[in-house]
Design an enzyme around this catalytic site. Sequence first.
Site: not given
Lengths: 95, 490
Positions: B79, B154, B178
């Site tokens: 990420k 996210s 997330s």
Amino acid sequence: MTITDETIDYVGILAKLELSDEEKLQAKKDMSDMLDYVSKLNELDTENVEAMSHTFSYNNVFREDVVINGDNRDNLLKNAPEQKDGCYKVPKTFD
Amino acid sequence: MDIMSMTATEIGRKIKAGEIGVVEAVKACLESIEKYDKEYNCFVTVDREGAISQAEEIQKKIDAGELTGPLAGVPIAIKDNMCQEGVLTSCSSKILSNFVPTYTSDAVLKLMEAGAVIIGKTNMDEFAMGSTTETSYYGETKNPWDISRVPGGSSGGSAAAVAAEEVPCALGSDTGGSIRQPASFCGVTGIKPTYGRVSRYGLIAYGSSLDQIGPLAKDVTDCATILEIISQYDSKDSTSVNRTDNDFTSALCDDVKGLKIGLPRDYFTDGLDPEIKEAVYQAAEVLKRKGAIVEEFDLGMVEYAIPAYYIIASAEASSNLERFDGVKYGYRTDSYTDLHNMYKKSRSEGFGAEVKRRIMLGSFVLSSGYYDAYYVKALKVKALIKQAYDKAFEKYDIIMGPVAPTTALKLGESLSDPIKMYLGDVYTVPVNLAGLPGISLPCGYDRNGMPIGLQMVGNAFEEKKIIRAAYAYEQTRAYKRPAGVCERGL
């Protein structure tokens, strides 16, 4: 809760954000909606509850004051928007 | 041999056996990204050259017998809020659009030491603020199951990249759901570890008391394997906890006999999609048949978690994001009158709408006169939420329920009403407030064919219990790939 123009301007100063007039209008609405929503917490009696910042009991974590990272100045400065003589360059702050 | 349809540990085994080369595995990922990522937009940065040169190095070490672990040679995506030395780390924000870290986050370093190959950085909601990956400065990521829908967020880029078979596994981060929610929306598995289990060093902070890094992959085995590698004590994170029970793969056994599972009645209310409710109850039945003891109970405090979370997370965000001022790194505005004006303009031009919204709210709740009424109040409610879990874990080993009240929504559906979007985190947020571990894994599909996620939550540092239960449940199902992925090469 009604959010006034003054409050938005004040929070803008705290947050170091410059909002356009349109953004200010939206921020007033958003913040007011959100504060109304979170006021739900007032349904709970928390008089005798201690505020919890961390869920596990951490003690302060100390270490010996010894430098473990090397000099990385040149690499760090590569990310600077502006630099001069090995320092970060910022606009003039006083005359 | 279709490398991309394999799990991470399968690839690792075949590399070890010499059936696949590391460069071959990496090239398979790069080719898949090249072909399909235009459609899904899972990646912000793909490090082609870096990945190939890492692969060559790692192959040598494997051949020399220096690297023997399960992830040696396995490609992984990260990420874009985790720093990697020399690779753009943008947090999907304009303000970090030129930021190249000089160091690597601890979790990523642990993966590299284990011989994993870092392929690239995945798209996310800007600064991890959002539940749809639509707030990214670099465009939305699309759900591989249906490109008109969001992948969740996210860590939407990480989840979608795994589902789209652009990479076998990825790291995400979870502040309020997330990892778990995008895993659920994309039909993959993800673990949010206990707070303190994985070092946050090098993770760009959003809500520091809630943030935790964890794996996303096709199955529980992969997730446990990755978690085992990244869970190590780190003196550079003062909240890192020194534990000796990080041998998560030892919990991969198909046995739930006597395991006590509680289903919170207050999770199965009107707001929950009936199809999800049904799928979760079915999963409970499956575990019951395998010997688990399943009961319903009242957890309590469920409706107070979101308001408490948004106060705490926004407060921490407003403080954490003060560092972005256009001086040391990141975006600086072109024209300004003085230092103060430069700060303000750089930040206002560099941050997106959702980030500004949370910084404003956070600054307000921390401001003089409101601090006690909002921030301290939220911390007290957090204590009550923790108490509710403590009470539940006196009776149960695992708390099980849905991950989200709906399956993946259509793109653009959530952004117009922030509070509505926030409510989508109702089942995941309390877990972060209490610092507990949670896993999300597929348990069904809705009428549109979209994946439904099952969430299992354990007591602090009891990841092994949820891994065991999730593994046992997973043995009753086959991994399902999105239709678009199945049709490739036909």
